[in-house]
Enzyme design. Sequence first.
Site, PDB file in Angstrom:
ATOM      1  N   ASP A 148       2.730  -4.840  -0.924  1.00 36.62           N
ATOM      2  CA  ASP A 148       1.258  -4.895  -0.944  1.00 36.62           C
ATOM      3  C   ASP A 148       0.653  -6.296  -1.036  1.00 36.62           C
ATOM      4  O   ASP A 148      -0.465  -6.447  -1.553  1.00 36.62           O
ATOM      5  CB  ASP A 148       0.709  -4.055  -2.097  1.00 36.62           C
ATOM      6  CG  ASP A 148       0.863  -2.559  -1.857  1.00 36.62           C
ATOM      7  OD1 ASP A 148       1.378  -2.174  -0.799  1.00 36.62           O
ATOM      8  OD2 ASP A 148       0.471  -1.782  -2.751  1.00 36.62           O
ATOM      9  N   LYS A 162       3.412   2.183   4.131  1.00 37.15           N
ATOM     10  CA  LYS A 162       3.478   3.238   3.108  1.00 37.15           C
ATOM     11  C   LYS A 162       2.084   3.826   2.930  1.00 37.15           C
ATOM     12  O   LYS A 162       1.089   3.247   3.364  1.00 37.15           O
ATOM     13  CB  LYS A 162       4.013   2.693   1.793  1.00 37.15           C
ATOM     14  CG  LYS A 162       3.117   1.709   1.046  1.00 37.15           C
ATOM     15  CD  LYS A 162       3.811   1.267  -0.250  1.00 37.15           C
ATOM     16  CE  LYS A 162       2.951   0.295  -1.051  1.00 37.15           C
ATOM     17  NZ  LYS A 162       1.758   0.934  -1.625  1.00 37.15           N
ATOM     18  N   CYS A 165       2.140  -0.150  -7.632  1.00 39.11           N
ATOM     19  CA  CYS A 165       2.958   0.066  -6.437  1.00 39.11           C
ATOM     20  C   CYS A 165       4.335  -0.583  -6.526  1.00 39.11           C
ATOM     21  O   CYS A 165       5.323  -0.030  -6.034  1.00 39.11           O
ATOM     22  CB  CYS A 165       2.213  -0.421  -5.209  1.00 39.11           C
ATOM     23  SG  CYS A 165       0.761   0.586  -4.821  1.00 39.11           S
TER      24      CYS A 165
END
Length: 262
Positions: free
Chosen positions: A61, A171, A204
């Site tokens: 991320d 994702k 995450c």
Amino acid sequence: MNRVKADVRRPLGSSERNRWLVDEASVSLLRDAAPARPLTVHDKGRAITFDVARTAMIVVDMQNDFCHPDGWLAHIGVDIMPARAPIGPFKALLPALRAAGVPILWVNWGNRPDRMNLSPALLHVYNPTGAGVGIGDPLPKSGAPVLEAGSWAAAIADGLETDPADIQVAKYRMSGFPDTPLDSILRNLRVDTLLFGGVNMDQCVLCTLQDANFLGYDCLLVEDCCATTSPDFCREATLYNVRQCFGFVTDGPALLEGLKAT
């Protein structure tokens, strides 16, 4: 005079690390075994040794929506400066890992334009009233749809560079494993050990690391390559839980020093 027939078997497989050799008359299931390259780091005084030849780096991320002043988190009032902290450590570490033959996998949000892969529970996290700018909605400044695959918002954060050999995996939730090819890719790379960095460390990154542990991978969290916009106690709890339950903690300088030794 008898002549030895040349080996005309052809490689079959998406990865040099995991392929057969085949022809009309034979199939070889033998894989080339890369020589072990041990690297030792220390976690709270304990020596942790892993094989660089069987290791991959998971970057989670590091995207404009989380790390850029014009991105989504900044728009909803989150201080994104902590999320930018890993950029410098990554710029030092990733080239050294690539030079050592360690695959780099960018595991980022990359949602469908119609959001059909997202549940109401997931959409609710950052748009609890339904009236705000949530996943898939256009950012007021740029018009880029939040975390949508192919958008500026979902692109790898400005300041970080990728390499053509890097692997990108989209994702659709906190963990990078459900509904994605991540596990299949890692098995094709024939890796056992995963290094983790990115944001948010307690969300995450941790969820992906936990799922990796559940699947049997050896996990090391690279502390200076991680950050969170959550309160500091979330960071401390993440470090505690990784060490207690899911793996080990190291940092970029220790890895760089170890890579020199290998």
